[in-house]
Design an enzyme around this catalytic site. Structure first.
Site, PDB file in Angstrom:
ATOM      1  N   ILE A  52      36.806   2.874  -2.339  1.00  0.00           N
ATOM      2  CA  ILE A  52      37.928   2.835  -3.282  1.00  0.00           C
ATOM      3  C   ILE A  52      38.263   1.429  -3.753  1.00  0.00           C
ATOM      4  CG2 ILE A  52      39.080   5.002  -2.642  1.00  0.00           C
ATOM      5  CD1 ILE A  52      40.818   3.378  -0.694  1.00  0.00           C
ATOM      6  N   VAL A  60      36.686  -1.564   0.403  1.00  0.00           N
ATOM      7  CA  VAL A  60      37.659  -0.659   1.002  1.00  0.00           C
ATOM      8  C   VAL A  60      37.196   0.782   0.796  1.00  0.00           C
ATOM      9  CG1 VAL A  60      40.083   0.058   1.056  1.00  0.00           C
ATOM     10  CG2 VAL A  60      39.511  -2.335   0.633  1.00  0.00           C
ATOM     11  N   ASP A 165      48.490 -14.214  -3.397  1.00  0.00           N
ATOM     12  CA  ASP A 165      47.675 -13.420  -4.327  1.00  0.00           C
ATOM     13  C   ASP A 165      48.457 -12.199  -4.809  1.00  0.00           C
ATOM     14  OD1 ASP A 165      45.417 -12.949  -5.837  1.00  0.00           O
ATOM     15  OD2 ASP A 165      44.254 -12.057  -4.217  1.00  0.00           O
TER      16      ASP A 165
HETATM   17  P1  ADP Z   1      40.483  -7.470  -1.405  1.00  0.00           P
HETATM   18  O1  ADP Z   1      40.759  -8.607  -0.486  1.00  0.00           O
HETATM   19  O2  ADP Z   1      39.033  -7.174  -1.535  1.00  0.00           O
HETATM   20  O3  ADP Z   1      41.171  -7.606  -2.731  1.00  0.00           O
HETATM   21  P2  ADP Z   1      42.490  -5.458  -0.759  1.00  0.00           P
HETATM   22  O4  ADP Z   1      43.125  -5.435   0.581  1.00  0.00           O
HETATM   23  O5  ADP Z   1      43.312  -5.977  -1.888  1.00  0.00           O
HETATM   24  O6  ADP Z   1      41.088  -6.190  -0.654  1.00  0.00           O
HETATM   25  O7  ADP Z   1      42.023  -3.981  -1.130  1.00  0.00           O
HETATM   26  C1  ADP Z   1      41.277  -3.752  -2.311  1.00  0.00           C
HETATM   27  C2  ADP Z   1      41.728  -2.461  -2.965  1.00  0.00           C
HETATM   28  O8  ADP Z   1      41.554  -1.357  -2.064  1.00  0.00           O
HETATM   29  C3  ADP Z   1      43.208  -2.421  -3.346  1.00  0.00           C
HETATM   30  O9  ADP Z   1      43.426  -2.995  -4.617  1.00  0.00           O
HETATM   31  C4  ADP Z   1      43.506  -0.953  -3.314  1.00  0.00           C
HETATM   32  O10 ADP Z   1      43.106  -0.336  -4.522  1.00  0.00           O
HETATM   33  C5  ADP Z   1      42.612  -0.440  -2.195  1.00  0.00           C
HETATM   34  N1  ADP Z   1      43.380  -0.390  -0.955  1.00  0.00           N
HETATM   35  C6  ADP Z   1      43.540  -1.372  -0.044  1.00  0.00           C
HETATM   36  N2  ADP Z   1      44.304  -0.966   0.977  1.00  0.00           N
HETATM   37  C7  ADP Z   1      44.637   0.317   0.715  1.00  0.00           C
HETATM   38  C8  ADP Z   1      45.430   1.313   1.386  1.00  0.00           C
HETATM   39  N3  ADP Z   1      46.002   1.063   2.565  1.00  0.00           N
HETATM   40  N4  ADP Z   1      45.575   2.518   0.800  1.00  0.00           N
HETATM   41  C9  ADP Z   1      44.981   2.782  -0.367  1.00  0.00           C
HETATM   42  N5  ADP Z   1      44.225   1.904  -1.041  1.00  0.00           N
HETATM   43  C10 ADP Z   1      44.056   0.687  -0.518  1.00  0.00           C
HETATM   44 MG    MG Z   2      43.149  -7.524  -3.253  1.00  0.00          MG
END
Ligand code: ADP
Ligand code: MG
Ligand code: ZN
Length: 512
Positions: A52, A60, A165
């Site tokens: 996702i 993720v 961020d």
């Molecule tokens: P990155 O450091 O790669 O940006 P993130 O933690 O921002 O990683 O997660 C990337 C994407 O994954 C988010 O923008 C969101 O769409 C999805 N995501 C992350 N955590 C969750 C969660 N707990 N539930 C649903 N979607 C999530």
């Molecule tokens: Mg992110």
């Protein structure tokens, strides 16, 4: 208490099931198979359904687990790139465990590690993509959204966490349930008095431009990692009465940190998604999507007592001399996404605080009010700075930069725009023919004149005045523009804080 029941299924079976239900593309299947392979313990608990999210530093996945009571729950599994620095990973996890699970901040359920591979398990939150909904939100939705973003920021700032961020993809929003969750502490840093112990380590390393792993080990050795919060809604797996197959990650990370730390692959403490640019080079590009000539230069002010033979002659001109070209680049954290970076980040001010997150919240509010996302679309810092000047004024930006010790040179004066007129015009509530926005800005943003695809696309998404009325956009209180102005304060010292912003008259009757 419930616990995750071991879902006895082979990796292959899990993939098969995922495939039949979701028709996931083959490359995602390969990634899922790879994840099971590098972290085999996952297959005993989760059925990974889909990918996702995919960024430079993590992937993720959506996964399902069967709980002891027979119910099934969805989780988000964040697989960090194996080259991430162990302290960086541990700090991200500590932000989630200490501050997460409440006040619109994502919690953490569990964590797995095998060798360099770490997966952070979080409750899955279904959410919409910002770009899909930004044009269709009512004013009330916007007020609610920004209120909840501010709540999350107030909460993490209390812990001395600077997220660094803040942007819509890191603030998950479920429109139907009106749920919000701040995610992604992968770039977080601590304030000097941060309560997140590991952010102190990240910070001191960052300031030294990457310290030795010995220093990190010593600091880690002293850490007492805070256990996962016992009574958050996200503790299904971790609060098991049966002994879980693996211990939660914070402990295991500490335990094995020596092994991990002994061979750090890559420093990942300062900016992630940044293309380094020589601070003197002047790639002049244009405000917002348009190419115009507005040379800007961000440089250190001339030091007060400098050997005259070393003093350059380009100070406050729009040239860059050789002395300056050969100077060392100033080291300052510059993480984040250019369009959301505060002026003090863009100009590499070394003293950055929680105010940088407030600026980013202001940029989000600007998108929500104008219906335009991304609002600033910049590929590098100088373009981003020019775009800020286009909205907030060049003189004002230069003045503010002086207060934090930075000198900006701009060859042409850009007037400060009225935020209300700007947002109303971009949203289609006000005619471009008013002539209230400068001709230059009109030329690049008026859909009637704009030749660019982005402008045309935006024009086609504009709502009719009846629709706008229905969504409450015809009676937007001036309060919201006052708050926007205070968030987009060019000077971090006077910029509004999250707790002050929550006291703003705009929110006097907001209920959760
Ligand atoms: P990155 O450091 O790669 O940006 P993130 O933690 O921002 O990683 O997660 C990337 C994407 O994954 C988010 O923008 C969101 O769409 C999805 N995501 C992350 N955590 C969750 C969660 N707990 N539930 C649903 N979607 C999530
Ligand atoms: Mg992110
Ligand atoms: Zn010079």
């Amino acid at each position: 208490m419930e616990a995750a029941q071991t879902v006895q299924r082979s990796t292959q079976q899990s993939v098969e099931k995922g495939r039949s239900q979701h028709r996931i593309p083959r490359d995602v299947e390969t990634d899922i198979a790879y994840l099971y392979e590098v972290l085999p313990q996952l297959s005993r608990i989760f059925r990974i359904i889909d990918k996702i999210g995919e960024g430079t530093f993590s992937s993720v996945y959506l996964a399902e687990a069967q709980m002891t009571d027979g119910s099934r729950r969805m989780f988000a599994l964040k697989h960090l790139i194996p080259t991430s620095h162990p302290v960086r990973i541990a700090a991200e996890l500590q932000c989630l465990t200490v501050a997460g699970g409440k006040e619109n901040v994502m919690g953490v359920t569990y964590c797995f590690r095998k060798e360099h591979h770490v997966v952070i398990v979080m409750p899955y939150m279904e959410h919409q993509t910002f770009v899909d909904i930004v044009g269709s939100l009512s004013f009330e939705d916007v007020r609610h959204y920004i209120f909840h973003l501010l709540k999350a920021l107030r909460h993490i700032h209390k812990f001395g966490i600077i997220h660094r961020d803040i942007k819509p993809t890191n603030f998950l929003f479920n429109r139907q349930k009106r749920e919000y969750a701040l995610v992604d502490f992968g770039l977080a840093q601590g304030t000097p008095d941060t309560l997140i112990e590991l952010l102190k380590v990240v910070k001191s390393k960052a300031h030294k431009g990457g310290g030795s792993s010995k220093m990190v080990e010593e600091s880690l050795g002293k850490q007492k990692l805070v256990p996962l919060p016992p009574n958050t809604r996200n503790t299904a797996l971790q609060s098991s009465t049966k002994a879980p197959a693996k211990r939660p990650c914070p402990a295991s990370l500490v335990k094995h940190s020596k092994g991990l730390l002994s061979k750090p692959k890559r420093e990942e403490l300062i900016p992630r998604k940044i293309v380094s640019s020589k601070h003197r080079s002047v790639p002049v590009r244009a405000p917002l999507n348009q190419r115009q000539k507005a040379p800007i230069e961000s440089q250190k002010p001339k030091p007060p007592a400098v050997n005259p033979s070393l003093t350059c002659n380009c100070y406050m001109t729009d040239r860059v001399c050789n002395i300056c070209m050969s100077r060392k680049q100033q080291v300052a954290p510059r993480a984040g996404t250019p369009g959301f970076r505060a002026p003090e980040v863009l100009t590499k001010c070394p003293n950055q605080g929680t105010a940088i997150d407030m600026w980013s919240a202001g940029v989000i509010l600007l998108s929500l009010l104008s219906g335009r996302y991304p609002f600033f679309k910049a590929s590098d810092d100088l373009i981003a700075l020019t775009q800020i000047m286009t909205i907030r004024g060049s003189r004002e930006t230069i003045e503010a930069a002086k207060t934090f010790g930075k000198s900006i040179v701009c060859s042409r004066e850009l007037p400060r725009l009225d935020l209300k007129i700007l947002c109303e015009t971009l949203r289609g509530l006000r005619s471009w023919d008013d002539g209230l926005l400068p001709a230059e800005f009109q030329a690049s943003h008026n859909p009637a004149e704009g030749k660019q695809d982005a402008v045309k696309k935006h024009a086609s998404s504009l709502k009719s005045s009846a629709e706008l009325q229905e969504m409450g956009w015809d009676k937007v209180p001036d309060d919201v523009y006052d708050l926007l102005d205070k968030l987009l304060d060019l000077n971090p010292a006077s910029r509004i804080t999250a707790s002050m912003a929550l006291q703003h008259p705009l929110f006097k009757d907001v209920t959760d």
